[in-house]
Scaffold this motif. Structure first.
Motif, PDB file in Angstrom:
ATOM      1  N   PHE A 175     -30.320   5.424  -0.986  1.00 38.25           N
ATOM      2  CA  PHE A 175     -30.541   5.553  -2.436  1.00 38.25           C
ATOM      3  C   PHE A 175     -30.101   6.936  -2.932  1.00 38.25           C
ATOM      4  CE2 PHE A 175     -33.787   2.081  -1.802  1.00 38.25           C
ATOM      5  CZ  PHE A 175     -33.108   1.147  -2.564  1.00 38.25           C
ATOM      6  N   ARG A 176     -30.342   7.961  -2.104  1.00 38.60           N
ATOM      7  CA  ARG A 176     -29.953   9.330  -2.463  1.00 38.60           C
ATOM      8  C   ARG A 176     -28.459   9.427  -2.720  1.00 38.60           C
ATOM      9  NH1 ARG A 176     -29.679  14.051   2.015  1.00 38.60           N
ATOM     10  NH2 ARG A 176     -30.201  15.874   0.745  1.00 38.60           N
ATOM     11  N   LYS A 177     -27.671   8.614  -1.964  1.00 36.35           N
ATOM     12  CA  LYS A 177     -26.215   8.647  -2.128  1.00 36.35           C
ATOM     13  C   LYS A 177     -25.719   7.668  -3.179  1.00 36.35           C
ATOM     14  CE  LYS A 177     -25.230  10.047   2.604  1.00 36.35           C
ATOM     15  NZ  LYS A 177     -24.681   9.601   3.896  1.00 36.35           N
ATOM     16  N   GLY A 178     -26.627   6.898  -3.768  1.00 36.07           N
ATOM     17  CA  GLY A 178     -26.207   6.012  -4.860  1.00 36.07           C
ATOM     18  C   GLY A 178     -26.256   4.530  -4.551  1.00 36.07           C
ATOM     19  N   ALA A 179     -26.865   4.133  -3.428  1.00 36.28           N
ATOM     20  CA  ALA A 179     -26.942   2.702  -3.104  1.00 36.28           C
ATOM     21  C   ALA A 179     -27.718   1.959  -4.184  1.00 36.28           C
ATOM     22  CB  ALA A 179     -27.627   2.514  -1.752  1.00 36.28           C
ATOM     23  N   LYS A 180     -27.293   0.721  -4.446  1.00 42.08           N
ATOM     24  CA  LYS A 180     -27.957  -0.109  -5.455  1.00 42.08           C
ATOM     25  C   LYS A 180     -28.872  -1.156  -4.817  1.00 42.08           C
ATOM     26  CE  LYS A 180     -25.907   1.956  -8.854  1.00 42.08           C
ATOM     27  NZ  LYS A 180     -26.572   3.205  -9.206  1.00 42.08           N
ATOM     28  N   PHE A 181     -28.791  -1.296  -3.501  1.00 43.02           N
ATOM     29  CA  PHE A 181     -29.670  -2.198  -2.753  1.00 43.02           C
ATOM     30  C   PHE A 181     -29.643  -1.728  -1.302  1.00 43.02           C
ATOM     31  CE2 PHE A 181     -25.431  -3.861  -2.372  1.00 43.02           C
ATOM     32  CZ  PHE A 181     -25.347  -4.355  -1.086  1.00 43.02           C
ATOM     33  N   ILE A 182     -30.491  -2.311  -0.472  1.00 41.51           N
ATOM     34  CA  ILE A 182     -30.523  -1.952   0.949  1.00 41.51           C
ATOM     35  C   ILE A 182     -30.244  -3.200   1.781  1.00 41.51           C
ATOM     36  CG2 ILE A 182     -31.995  -1.168   2.865  1.00 41.51           C
ATOM     37  CD1 ILE A 182     -31.339   1.106   0.914  1.00 41.51           C
ATOM     38  N   LYS A 183     -29.322  -3.060   2.731  1.00 35.36           N
ATOM     39  CA  LYS A 183     -29.092  -4.164   3.659  1.00 35.36           C
ATOM     40  C   LYS A 183     -29.646  -3.795   5.026  1.00 35.36           C
ATOM     41  CE  LYS A 183     -25.594  -6.768   6.116  1.00 35.36           C
ATOM     42  NZ  LYS A 183     -24.170  -6.757   6.481  1.00 35.36           N
ATOM     43  N   VAL A 184     -30.372  -4.730   5.626  1.00 39.02           N
ATOM     44  CA  VAL A 184     -30.893  -4.530   6.980  1.00 39.02           C
ATOM     45  C   VAL A 184     -30.281  -5.573   7.915  1.00 39.02           C
ATOM     46  CG1 VAL A 184     -33.105  -3.595   6.193  1.00 39.02           C
ATOM     47  CG2 VAL A 184     -32.906  -6.056   6.613  1.00 39.02           C
ATOM     48  N   PHE A 185     -30.162  -5.208   9.170  1.00 38.12           N
ATOM     49  CA  PHE A 185     -29.803  -6.187  10.195  1.00 38.12           C
ATOM     50  C   PHE A 185     -31.111  -6.727  10.764  1.00 38.12           C
ATOM     51  CE2 PHE A 185     -25.938  -3.365  10.518  1.00 38.12           C
ATOM     52  CZ  PHE A 185     -25.053  -4.286   9.971  1.00 38.12           C
ATOM     53  N   ALA A 186     -31.505  -7.905  10.304  1.00 39.18           N
ATOM     54  CA  ALA A 186     -32.800  -8.463  10.705  1.00 39.18           C
ATOM     55  C   ALA A 186     -32.731  -9.195  12.042  1.00 39.18           C
ATOM     56  CB  ALA A 186     -33.318  -9.411   9.614  1.00 39.18           C
ATOM     57  N   THR A 187     -31.521  -9.567  12.464  1.00 35.23           N
ATOM     58  CA  THR A 187     -31.364 -10.280  13.744  1.00 35.23           C
ATOM     59  C   THR A 187     -30.117  -9.745  14.449  1.00 35.23           C
ATOM     60  OG1 THR A 187     -29.785 -12.033  13.129  1.00 35.23           O
ATOM     61  CG2 THR A 187     -32.099 -12.387  12.525  1.00 35.23           C
ATOM     62  N   GLY A 188     -29.889 -10.226  15.649  1.00 33.75           N
ATOM     63  CA  GLY A 188     -28.649  -9.924  16.351  1.00 33.75           C
ATOM     64  C   GLY A 188     -27.463 -10.541  15.630  1.00 33.75           C
TER      65      GLY A 188
END
Ligand SMILES: [Zn+2]
Length: 401
Positions: A175-188
């Motif tokens: 967010f500090r760099k300007g992201a508008k959402f967060i993506k996570v790797f929830a699985t392999g």
């Protein structure tokens, strides 16, 4: 007064039937008329463009602007500056292919999004999530030959974080760099060397912490999901969008329907990976995905989920941006109708972008993001798979191709 008049068969992104002999008028950055040309009083001296088909600008909800095939790899020789400049050039190829907006995941995308918004870059409109959050040894990890610090210093696409504090910090850094959402790797996932497809990667508590941080920023979390158990946990933790969803079962589909969570497709890449050569671990993983992925799409259609186009392309040798529209064809090959595929890449994708009040359809008052196509994608979806068929592109009313 009108700046441009476009004539042809209109597929507006929301109607169940095209408008034959249609007309679209553009005034400054907006669409000011859409409908039959017979109802329209044409003024003199306004440029008129005719095409076989007029469509809303295409939208890709899952793409990586990493600048070159190997730019995201810590072993890559390309510096961040080199790959950023590469990505700045390559983003224009997406416009040529008809993509006027994208949702993107990479470090480079954060910079390019700002340059595009300032009018300094020939590129689609960019909503970037920055780097994707991964656990150590997870889908975003490049392997044990690199330290965690090396991956976090060099990767353009992932940041490794473990435990609630690091997860919260990693989200805040995006967010500090300007992201508008967060993506996570929830699985392999298929391309990661050290995990299994159905590994559950973050703990429930870590995911909850990331979701809470995103909500404090009036934003949301989307999750890469190949296996289903990790997807189920992610949905329970409050993730608001699922990427790929390769091995979802009816349980996850029902929960997505209940919570109104969209699915981003990436079918072309699933089909491609099954045919690619590579190390044994890669081929074994890839072989398990395509049939399962097609089954997910069938369940998602039946449940009435919002299905949105995503390619996972990065302009690598196998995922060239000029063929970004191959995802339309892959969706049709999975059982969707041509019109469903077009709507997935326009109005549904605009919903995932959270911009459906401004883009995604040809309607009076919306931004004039428009594609003029040589061909009829309702009878031949392949005309969307190569930028040579895209005759002209307008973005916010400006002719950019
Ligand atoms: Zn991806």
């Amino acid at each position: 007064m009108y700046d441009y008049i476009l004539k042809g068969t209109i597929i507006d992104g929301v109607s169940s039937k095209p408008i034959d002999d249609g007309l679209v008028a553009i005034t400054q950055d907006k669409i000011s008329y859409v409908g039959p040309s017979a109802n329209f009083q044409l003024a003199e001296d306004v440029p008129v463009f005719s095409a076989r088909t007029i469509l809303p600008g295409f939208i890709d909800c899952h793409i990586h602007l990493t600048g070159s095939e190997d730019a995201g790899d810590p072993g890559s020789k390309a510096s961040f500056g080199d790959s950023l400049l590469g990505a700045a050039y390559q983003a224009g190829i997406l416009l040529d292919a008809g993509f006027t907006s994208i949702r993107e995941m990479s470090e480079q995308g954060l910079y390019l999004a700002r340059a595009q918004a300032r009018g300094k870059l020939r590129a689609p409109r960019i909503i970037s999530g920055g780097r994707c959050l991964s656990v150590t040894g997870g889908h975003g990890d490049d392997g044990p030959e690199y330290t965690k610090e090396e991956v976090n210093k060099k990767s353009s696409t992932s940041i490794l974080c473990d435990g609630i504090d690091e997860c919260t910090l990693a989200a805040r850094m995006q967010f500090r760099k300007g992201a508008k959402f967060i993506k996570v790797f929830a699985t392999g996932g298929v391309s990661s060397p050290t995990d299994n497809l159905d590994d559950i990667q973050f703990s429930f508590e870590e995911l909850e912490a990331i979701v809470a941080e995103a909500r404090r920023h009036h934003s949301y979390v989307t999750a890469h999901c190949t296996g289903n158990e990790g997807a189920y946990q992610a949905l329970l933790a409050g993730v608001e969008c699922i990427e790929h969803g390769v091995m979802l079962t009816q349980r996850e589909i029902d929960l997505m329907a209940e919570k109104d969570v969209p699915l981003v497709t990436t079918l072309y890449v699933s089909r491609l990976c099954a045919d690619l050569d590579g190390p044994d671990w890669f081929k074994e993983k890839a072989a398990k995905c395509y049939t399962a992925h097609v089954n997910t799409i069938a369940m998602a259609r039946k449940a009435g989920l919002c299905i949105a186009l995503g390619t996972d392309f990065s302009n690598s040798h196998n995922t060239p941006y000029r063929h970004q529209g191959r995802e339309f064809e892959a969706m049709v090959a999975s059982g969707m109708t041509n019109l469903e595929a077009i709507q997935a890449g326009t109005i549904n994708a605009a919903r995932v972008m959270r911009m459906d009040d401004q883009i995604g359809s040809l309607e009076s008052g919306k931004l004039a993001d428009i594609v003029l196509l040589d061909g009829d994608p309702l009878t031949d979806i392949k005309v969307l798979t190569d930028s040579v068929h895209v005759a002209a592109v307008f973005q916010s009313g400006r002719k950019v191709k």
